[in-house]
Design a protein around this motif. Structure first.
Motif, PDB file in Angstrom:
ATOM      1  N   ALA A  35     -78.750  32.856 -16.455  1.00  0.00           N
ATOM      2  CA  ALA A  35     -77.185  32.150 -18.082  1.00  0.00           C
ATOM      3  C   ALA A  35     -75.446  32.277 -17.502  1.00  0.00           C
ATOM      4  N   HIS A  36     -75.169  32.698 -16.804  1.00  0.00           N
ATOM      5  CA  HIS A  36     -73.921  32.187 -16.615  1.00  0.00           C
ATOM      6  C   HIS A  36     -73.644  31.746 -16.016  1.00  0.00           C
ATOM      7  N   ILE A  37     -74.422  30.909 -15.043  1.00  0.00           N
ATOM      8  CA  ILE A  37     -74.550  29.011 -15.070  1.00  0.00           C
ATOM      9  C   ILE A  37     -75.539  28.386 -15.780  1.00  0.00           C
ATOM     10  N   PHE A  38     -75.568  28.218 -16.519  1.00  0.00           N
ATOM     11  CA  PHE A  38     -76.861  27.411 -17.463  1.00  0.00           C
ATOM     12  C   PHE A  38     -76.609  27.182 -18.804  1.00  0.00           C
ATOM     13  N   ASN A  39     -75.774  26.292 -18.824  1.00  0.00           N
ATOM     14  CA  ASN A  39     -75.500  26.246 -20.367  1.00  0.00           C
ATOM     15  C   ASN A  39     -74.452  24.904 -20.763  1.00  0.00           C
ATOM     16  N   PRO A  40     -73.883  24.842 -21.532  1.00  0.00           N
ATOM     17  CA  PRO A  40     -74.115  22.276 -21.882  1.00  0.00           C
ATOM     18  C   PRO A  40     -73.195  22.352 -20.492  1.00  0.00           C
ATOM     19  N   VAL A  41     -72.493  22.819 -20.578  1.00  0.00           N
ATOM     20  CA  VAL A  41     -70.681  22.590 -19.623  1.00  0.00           C
ATOM     21  C   VAL A  41     -71.289  22.095 -18.138  1.00  0.00           C
ATOM     22  N   TRP A  42     -72.880  22.938 -17.682  1.00  0.00           N
ATOM     23  CA  TRP A  42     -72.868  22.737 -16.470  1.00  0.00           C
ATOM     24  C   TRP A  42     -73.918  21.593 -16.460  1.00  0.00           C
ATOM     25  N   VAL A  43     -74.567  21.901 -17.672  1.00  0.00           N
ATOM     26  CA  VAL A  43     -75.823  20.693 -17.823  1.00  0.00           C
ATOM     27  C   VAL A  43     -74.896  19.450 -17.477  1.00  0.00           C
ATOM     28  N   ILE A  44     -73.008  18.999 -18.005  1.00  0.00           N
ATOM     29  CA  ILE A  44     -73.040  17.927 -18.302  1.00  0.00           C
ATOM     30  C   ILE A  44     -72.124  17.604 -17.021  1.00  0.00           C
ATOM     31  N   ARG A  45     -72.068  18.887 -16.686  1.00  0.00           N
ATOM     32  CA  ARG A  45     -71.450  18.444 -15.122  1.00  0.00           C
ATOM     33  C   ARG A  45     -72.358  18.404 -13.898  1.00  0.00           C
ATOM     34  N   GLU A  86     -73.019  10.696 -25.341  1.00  0.00           N
ATOM     35  CA  GLU A  86     -74.623  11.463 -25.102  1.00  0.00           C
ATOM     36  C   GLU A  86     -74.846  12.657 -24.413  1.00  0.00           C
ATOM     37  N   LEU A  87     -73.304  12.743 -23.497  1.00  0.00           N
ATOM     38  CA  LEU A  87     -72.772  14.278 -22.634  1.00  0.00           C
ATOM     39  C   LEU A  87     -72.741  14.982 -23.471  1.00  0.00           C
ATOM     40  N   ALA A  88     -72.049  14.848 -24.921  1.00  0.00           N
ATOM     41  CA  ALA A  88     -71.752  15.751 -26.215  1.00  0.00           C
ATOM     42  C   ALA A  88     -73.051  15.603 -26.480  1.00  0.00           C
ATOM     43  N   TYR A  89     -73.568  15.563 -27.061  1.00  0.00           N
ATOM     44  CA  TYR A  89     -74.758  15.643 -27.915  1.00  0.00           C
ATOM     45  C   TYR A  89     -75.821  16.307 -26.704  1.00  0.00           C
ATOM     46  N   LEU A  90     -75.988  15.654 -25.777  1.00  0.00           N
ATOM     47  CA  LEU A  90     -76.666  16.534 -24.894  1.00  0.00           C
ATOM     48  C   LEU A  90     -76.761  18.263 -24.739  1.00  0.00           C
ATOM     49  N   ALA A  91     -74.390  19.426 -25.253  1.00  0.00           N
ATOM     50  CA  ALA A  91     -74.244  20.230 -25.232  1.00  0.00           C
ATOM     51  C   ALA A  91     -74.404  20.888 -26.274  1.00  0.00           C
ATOM     52  N   PHE A  92     -74.352  19.353 -27.375  1.00  0.00           N
ATOM     53  CA  PHE A  92     -74.847  20.263 -29.126  1.00  0.00           C
ATOM     54  C   PHE A  92     -75.993  20.552 -29.335  1.00  0.00           C
ATOM     55  N   VAL A  93     -77.634  19.687 -28.290  1.00  0.00           N
ATOM     56  CA  VAL A  93     -78.577  20.106 -28.665  1.00  0.00           C
ATOM     57  C   VAL A  93     -79.162  21.473 -27.694  1.00  0.00           C
ATOM     58  N   GLY A 108     -65.736  23.722 -27.242  1.00  0.00           N
ATOM     59  CA  GLY A 108     -65.036  24.537 -26.604  1.00  0.00           C
ATOM     60  C   GLY A 108     -64.271  23.174 -25.589  1.00  0.00           C
ATOM     61  N   ARG A 109     -63.473  23.453 -25.534  1.00  0.00           N
ATOM     62  CA  ARG A 109     -62.264  21.990 -25.107  1.00  0.00           C
ATOM     63  C   ARG A 109     -63.402  21.747 -23.715  1.00  0.00           C
ATOM     64  N   SER A 110     -63.793  23.078 -23.155  1.00  0.00           N
ATOM     65  CA  SER A 110     -64.020  22.891 -21.487  1.00  0.00           C
ATOM     66  C   SER A 110     -65.668  21.151 -21.978  1.00  0.00           C
ATOM     67  N   ILE A 111     -66.321  21.528 -23.147  1.00  0.00           N
ATOM     68  CA  ILE A 111     -67.153  20.512 -23.829  1.00  0.00           C
ATOM     69  C   ILE A 111     -66.607  19.264 -23.198  1.00  0.00           C
ATOM     70  N   TRP A 112     -65.784  19.084 -24.671  1.00  0.00           N
ATOM     71  CA  TRP A 112     -64.998  17.463 -24.499  1.00  0.00           C
ATOM     72  C   TRP A 112     -64.835  17.200 -23.263  1.00  0.00           C
ATOM     73  N   ARG A 113     -64.128  17.928 -22.718  1.00  0.00           N
ATOM     74  CA  ARG A 113     -63.226  17.848 -20.940  1.00  0.00           C
ATOM     75  C   ARG A 113     -64.675  17.288 -20.603  1.00  0.00           C
ATOM     76  N   SER A 114     -65.539  17.944 -19.892  1.00  0.00           N
ATOM     77  CA  SER A 114     -66.280  17.242 -19.317  1.00  0.00           C
ATOM     78  C   SER A 114     -67.186  16.684 -19.974  1.00  0.00           C
ATOM     79  N   SER A 115     -67.293  16.198 -21.312  1.00  0.00           N
ATOM     80  CA  SER A 115     -67.518  14.824 -21.738  1.00  0.00           C
ATOM     81  C   SER A 115     -67.270  13.507 -21.389  1.00  0.00           C
ATOM     82  N   GLY A 116     -65.710  14.094 -21.228  1.00  0.00           N
ATOM     83  CA  GLY A 116     -64.258  12.898 -20.714  1.00  0.00           C
ATOM     84  C   GLY A 116     -63.827  12.331 -21.711  1.00  0.00           C
ATOM     85  N   PHE A 117     -64.015  13.142 -22.676  1.00  0.00           N
ATOM     86  CA  PHE A 117     -62.911  13.033 -23.590  1.00  0.00           C
ATOM     87  C   PHE A 117     -62.068  13.855 -23.394  1.00  0.00           C
ATOM     88  N   LYS A 118     -60.210  13.796 -23.898  1.00  0.00           N
ATOM     89  CA  LYS A 118     -58.683  14.166 -23.681  1.00  0.00           C
ATOM     90  C   LYS A 118     -59.043  15.217 -24.580  1.00  0.00           C
TER      91      LYS A 118
END
Length: 192
Positions: A35-45, A86-93, A108-118
């Protein structure tokens, strides 16, 4: 009375199990142990890791999103800013939020950053782009991306198993049999 008047649907959708035999991966559903690595940011990365050559994993999804945007009438104006909804949407799911607004407020900011947003886009824009992702072509592309990612994982898991079996017995670590304490080549395991 109602059962006799019901008719079977003319077209039935074939399930993935009808097309492909199921594969069994040991510990594939033990999400709590990782669980410590399986999170939305991990999925996007993880998806972005396979974005470029030779895999080009996300190309079908990106093309489907562009087509859906043009059909919705939002693909002909000013160029879109950096970032992939579409990557942020996966984090939402993966967040299990039932609605976009509470997720958007807490993402969090890390979700948007890893999806390519400033920076975090406005809620109205996020809602509009997520609605575009409900297009059938985008859904089919997401299924294709998931299928390809699973195939990569299966081939890698099989390759790891072959690699572990091919090592001479003297070179194996005592706890490597269950795969619990593997480290990168050239690195020492510092855990007790």
């Amino acid at each position: 009375m109602f059962a006799s008047t019901a008719t079977a649907p003319e077209e039935t959708r074939t399930l993935a199990l009808d097309r492909h035999a199921p594969e069994w991966l040991q510990d594939a559903t033990k999400f709590k142990t990782h669980a410590h690595i399986f999170n939305p940011v991990w999925v996007i990365r993880t998806l972005r890791r396979y974005e470029g050559p030779p895999h080009r994993l996300l190309d079908p999804l990106y093309q489907a999103v562009e087509e859906a945007a043009k059909e919705a009438g939002s693909g002909f104006g000013r160029p879109r800013g950096a970032g992939r909804f579409e990557l942020a949407y996966l984090a939402f799911v993966f967040s299990r939020h039932p609605d976009v607004r509470p997720w958007w407020q807490t993402a969090g900011r890390s979700i948007w950053r890893s999806s390519g947003f400033k920076e975090r886009p406005s809620y109205a824009l996020c809602q509009r782009r997520f609605a575009e992702l409900e297009h059938p072509a985008v859904i089919a592309a997401m299924e294709q991306v998931a299928s390809t990612l699973i195939q990569l994982a299966v081939s890698r898991a099989q390759g790891d198993a072959v690699q572990r079996r091919s090592r001479p017995a003297g070179k194996r670590r005592a706890d490597d049999a269950d795969g619990s304490r593997r480290t990168a080549p050239g690195r020492r395991d510092t855990r007790a």
